[in-house]
Write an enzyme that holds these catalytic residues in place. Structure first.
Site, short mmCIF file in Angstrom:
data_model
loop_
_atom_site.label_atom_id
_atom_site.label_comp_id
_atom_site.label_asym_id
_atom_site.label_seq_id
_atom_site.Cartn_x
_atom_site.Cartn_y
_atom_site.Cartn_z
N LEU A 10 0.86 -1.19 0.00
CA LEU A 10 0.00 0.00 0.00
C LEU A 10 0.89 1.24 0.00
CD1 LEU A 10 -3.35 0.66 1.57
CD2 LEU A 10 -1.56 2.34 2.03
N ILE A 11 0.60 2.15 -0.93
CA ILE A 11 1.45 3.35 -1.09
C ILE A 11 0.57 4.61 -0.95
CG2 ILE A 11 3.17 4.51 -2.56
CD1 ILE A 11 3.31 1.89 -4.22
N SER A 15 -0.71 10.34 -6.65
CA SER A 15 -1.23 11.13 -7.77
C SER A 15 -0.11 11.67 -8.64
CB SER A 15 -2.09 12.29 -7.24
OG SER A 15 -1.28 13.22 -6.56
N SER A 16 1.12 11.75 -8.10
CA SER A 16 2.24 12.29 -8.89
C SER A 16 3.57 11.83 -8.30
CB SER A 16 2.18 13.83 -8.88
OG SER A 16 2.35 14.32 -7.56
N ILE A 18 7.11 10.65 -6.89
CA ILE A 18 7.77 9.43 -6.43
C ILE A 18 6.75 8.31 -6.17
CG2 ILE A 18 9.19 8.47 -4.56
CD1 ILE A 18 10.47 11.31 -4.27
N GLY A 19 5.64 8.64 -5.51
CA GLY A 19 4.62 7.63 -5.18
C GLY A 19 4.07 6.98 -6.44
N SER A 144 13.99 12.18 3.79
CA SER A 144 14.71 13.11 2.92
C SER A 144 16.10 13.28 3.51
CB SER A 144 13.97 14.46 2.95
OG SER A 144 14.78 15.50 2.45
N TYR A 157 9.96 22.31 7.05
CA TYR A 157 9.97 21.02 6.32
C TYR A 157 11.02 20.10 6.94
CZ TYR A 157 10.68 17.67 2.52
OH TYR A 157 10.82 16.52 1.78
#
Ligand SMILES: NC(=O)C1=CN([C@@H]2O[C@H](COP(=O)(O)OP(=O)(O)OC[C@H]3O[C@@H](n4cnc5c(N)ncnc54)[C@H](OP(=O)(O)O)[C@@H]3O)[C@@H](O)[C@H]2O)C=CC1
Ligand SMILES: CC1=C(/C=C/C(C)=C/C=C/C(C)=C/C=O)C(C)(C)CCC1
Length: 317
Positions: A10-11, A15-16, A18-19, A144, A157
């Site tokens: 499950l990810i 929608s855009s 890396i995923g 990251s 962030y």
């Protein structure tokens, strides 16, 4: 539906970027070893994923709505998974935030923590108990390099990624006792909508509350250097997808997985001087004294990251 031999993955945030690329890479696995449940908070954004998945869509890849910031959405999504059985959870959904701290409201800061920290924690809390019971499972967290090293004007962030790293570093020890693995993927700059969204935000920013010098350092010193760094060091979302596939296919996956060897010396500085002075002063010099020489700096970094340092990172090839 997944076959008995397939691992259910499950990810979040497909929608855009890396995923989306991880979902497609795993769903197109030649041996069909994975059944991918690709999730996104707004199913109206599904076209790019559906197109990239091609024949895999409806076969090795299914789509579900999931907003990591909503208890109801997470519960509903997981309750639709057969027997709640998820072998691999990939926490990818995340948002960026850039700019002088003075110009950013606490509400904006909280949204970043809601997504990057509490969103990931919410997913782990929902899925981890089943993995512990089965004494099996792998949790991946898209952190990251900023989960390990602060970067000027990325204060909030960075803090959200440090927070999730601290959470995972603590949890990994307990999970080991239950044979559940936990791995952090730590990319440097990656060319995705993340970058475009940041540039768009910055173009609209009016910097309320920030003094003129700070705004000048941000716009005229940090931004051009950051653009240079994206150009020189940027990886593709496919690179990160390949690294992630390697991590989930490893018989003994590492806890930390830097994807970009050019960052190894930056991270090494932190461990070479526990007072923090080396990192703070090197970053200061790189930005304010050698900023105009960023291309040369990048080439020095490339020389420093010879094969011995590169071995410490996970490469896409
Ligand atoms: N690009 C980079 O340079 C780097 C990125 N990362 C990390 O990689 C991850 C993916 O980012 P990337 O692919 O680059 O960026 P994108 O902006 O392309 O993708 C982010 C994804 O997260 C989704 N998302 C945001 N909020 C939520 C939410 N509340 N619930 C569910 N999904 C949500 C977005 O959905 P929507 O379309 O609905 O907004 C989108 O699908 C992030 O965690 C990011 O921090 C790490 C290092 C470098
Ligand atoms: C390395 C470095 C810099 C910038 C780094 C950047 C811009 C990193 C971006 C990372 C991303 C986008 C991570 C996402 O999670 C500076 C401050 C220009 C100064 C010189 C050294």
């Amino acid at each position: 539906m997944a076959s008995a031999s397939q691992r259910v993955v499950l990810i979040t945030g497909c929608s855009s970027g890396i995923g989306l690329r991880i979902a497609v890479l795993l769903a197109k696995d030649e041996q069909k070893r994975y059944h991918v449940i690709a999730t996104m908070r707004d199913l109206k954004k599904k076209d790019k994923l559906v197109q990239a998945a091609g024949d895999a869509f409806g076969n090795t890849l299914t789509l579900q709505a999931l907003d990591v910031c909503s208890d109801d959405s997470v519960r509903q999504c997981i309750s639709r998974v057969k027997d709640r059985h998820i072998d691999i959870l990939i926490n990818n959904a995340g948002v960026g935030l850039l700019g002088p701290v003075e110009s950013i409201s606490l509400d904006q800061m909280k949204m970043v923590f809601e997504t990057n920290f509490f969103g990931t924690v919410r997913m782990i809390k929902e899925i981890m108990p089943d993995m512990k019971r089965r004494r099996a499972g792998h949790i991946i967290v898209m952190s990251s390099v900023m989960g390990m090293q602060g970067v000027v004007f990325n204060d909030v962030y960075t803090a959200s990624k440090f927070a999730i790293e601290g959470f995972c570093e603590s949890l990994a020890v307990q999970l080991l006792k239950f044979n559940v693995k936990l791995s952090l993927i730590e990319p440097g700059p990656v060319h995705t909508e993340f970058e475009a969204k940041m540039m768009e935000e910055v173009a609209k920013m009016e910097f309320p509350g920030a003094d003129a010098d700070t705004v000048r350092y941000f716009k005229d010193v940090y931004m051009p250097s950051s653009i240079d760094i994206f150009e020189a060091m940027g990886q593709t979302p496919d690179d990160i997808a390949k690294c992630t596939k390697k991590v989930i296919e490893s018989s003994n996956p590492r806890f930390r997985n830097l994807t970009n060897s050019l960052y190894t010396p930056i991270v090494a500085m932190k461990y070479a001087d526990e007072t923090g002075g080396l990192s703070v002063h090197t970053f200061y010099n790189l930005l304010f004294n050698f900023g105009s020489l960023m291309h040369i700096t990048m080439n020095i970094l490339k020389c420093l990251t010879c094969s011995c340092l590169r071995r410490r990172t996970i490469s896409p090839d």
